[in-house]
Scaffold this motif. Structure first.
Motif, PDB file in Angstrom:
ATOM      1  N   SER A 136       0.835  -1.207   0.000  1.00  0.00           N
ATOM      2  CA  SER A 136       0.000   0.000   0.000  1.00  0.00           C
ATOM      3  C   SER A 136       0.868   1.256   0.000  1.00  0.00           C
ATOM      4  N   LEU A 189      -7.575   5.642  -2.304  1.00  0.00           N
ATOM      5  CA  LEU A 189      -8.549   4.547  -2.321  1.00  0.00           C
ATOM      6  C   LEU A 189      -7.928   3.265  -2.844  1.00  0.00           C
ATOM      7  N   LEU A 190      -7.124   3.377  -3.883  1.00  0.00           N
ATOM      8  CA  LEU A 190      -6.445   2.206  -4.425  1.00  0.00           C
ATOM      9  C   LEU A 190      -5.515   1.589  -3.384  1.00  0.00           C
ATOM     10  N   PHE A 208      -5.543   1.978  -0.093  1.00  0.00           N
ATOM     11  CA  PHE A 208      -6.271   1.490   1.074  1.00  0.00           C
ATOM     12  C   PHE A 208      -7.189   0.311   0.763  1.00  0.00           C
ATOM     13  N   SER A 209      -7.425   0.024  -0.505  1.00  0.00           N
ATOM     14  CA  SER A 209      -8.226  -1.156  -0.835  1.00  0.00           C
ATOM     15  C   SER A 209      -7.520  -2.426  -0.371  1.00  0.00           C
ATOM     16  N   LEU A 210      -6.214  -2.342  -0.181  1.00  0.00           N
ATOM     17  CA  LEU A 210      -5.468  -3.501   0.306  1.00  0.00           C
ATOM     18  C   LEU A 210      -5.814  -3.844   1.752  1.00  0.00           C
ATOM     19  N   PHE A 212      -8.821  -4.364   2.795  1.00  0.00           N
ATOM     20  CA  PHE A 212      -9.786  -5.446   2.641  1.00  0.00           C
ATOM     21  C   PHE A 212      -9.060  -6.771   2.395  1.00  0.00           C
ATOM     22  N   VAL A 213      -8.089  -6.740   1.513  1.00  0.00           N
ATOM     23  CA  VAL A 213      -7.339  -7.945   1.170  1.00  0.00           C
ATOM     24  C   VAL A 213      -6.576  -8.461   2.394  1.00  0.00           C
ATOM     25  N   GLY A 237      -6.438  -3.021   9.870  1.00  0.00           N
ATOM     26  CA  GLY A 237      -6.650  -1.863   9.000  1.00  0.00           C
ATOM     27  C   GLY A 237      -5.939  -0.630   9.508  1.00  0.00           C
ATOM     28  N   ILE A 265     -11.981   3.778   5.643  1.00  0.00           N
ATOM     29  CA  ILE A 265     -11.889   2.521   4.906  1.00  0.00           C
ATOM     30  C   ILE A 265     -11.595   1.361   5.854  1.00  0.00           C
ATOM     31  N   ALA A 308     -14.045  -1.799   6.222  1.00  0.00           N
ATOM     32  CA  ALA A 308     -13.508  -3.141   5.987  1.00  0.00           C
ATOM     33  C   ALA A 308     -13.723  -4.032   7.208  1.00  0.00           C
TER      34      ALA A 308
END
Length: 179
Positions: free
Chosen positions: A12, A45-46, A48-50, A52-53, A76, A159, A163
């Motif tokens: 990230s 956003l891209l 921080f989408s990690l 979720f992963v 998170g 986020i 999540a």
């Protein structure tokens, strides 16, 4: 949990560092600062989408399909702190090495925008006075750090919260509700 956080936090951080460089160049070279907000928040956003992963990976791979809201939020949060710190460091390097007059250009942009939207002279003076606080904060690295964390940290915390709410699971095999 440490390994999971470090791996996904590092990835990230790399995303935010790469896109931060692009965003800074777009912003600095465009007197209207057009597109920079979209690139900046899109990259956040891209990156921080990690979160979720990472939470799903930890829950399913290391925790037998179970994770509490608190544990998910902590994963998170740690990723947010790593990513945000990388963002701040990248901005400090860019600011002091490539964009030393950034705040002067940004204030000029804000005043131009206000004038273009019909601000009166009194409103322009008021806007200029309110921007003086930011200019003073940018004279000190600590002020730059605080303002830069204020840009990214709230986005990451929201986020991480979302999540954790979505991915929490009390038992390993959720039952389907039947009527």
């Amino acid at each position: 949990m440490k390994k999971n956080v470090l791996v996904f936090g590092s990835i990230s951080g790399l995303i935010i560092a790469a896109t931060g460089g692009i965003s800074g160049a777009l912003c600095y070279d465009n007197p209207n600062f057009q597109g920079n907000m979209w690139v900046g928040y899109g990259s956040m956003l891209l990156a921080f989408s990690l979160i979720f992963v990472a939470i799903k990976n930890y829950r399913d791979k290391y925790n037998e399909g179970v994770i509490s809201f608190g544990k998910a939020f902590m994963i998170g949060l740690y990723i947010v702190l790593i990513t945000s710190t990388v963002y701040v460091i990248v901005w400090l390097i860019e600011l002091y090495n490539f964009y030393p007059d950034f705040m002067t250009k940004y204030v000029a942009h804000v005043l131009r925008e206000a004038k273009a939207h019909g601000a009166t002279d009194a409103e322009l003076k008021q806007q200029e006075a309110s921007m003086a606080g930011y200019i003073n904060m940018y004279k000190n690295p600590f002020g730059v750090i605080v303002l830069t964390y204020m840009e990214i940290l709230p986005v990451g915390l929201v986020i991480a919260l979302i999540a954790a709410l979505i991915l929490k699971r009390k038992n390993a095999s959720p039952q389907l509700v039947t009527n």
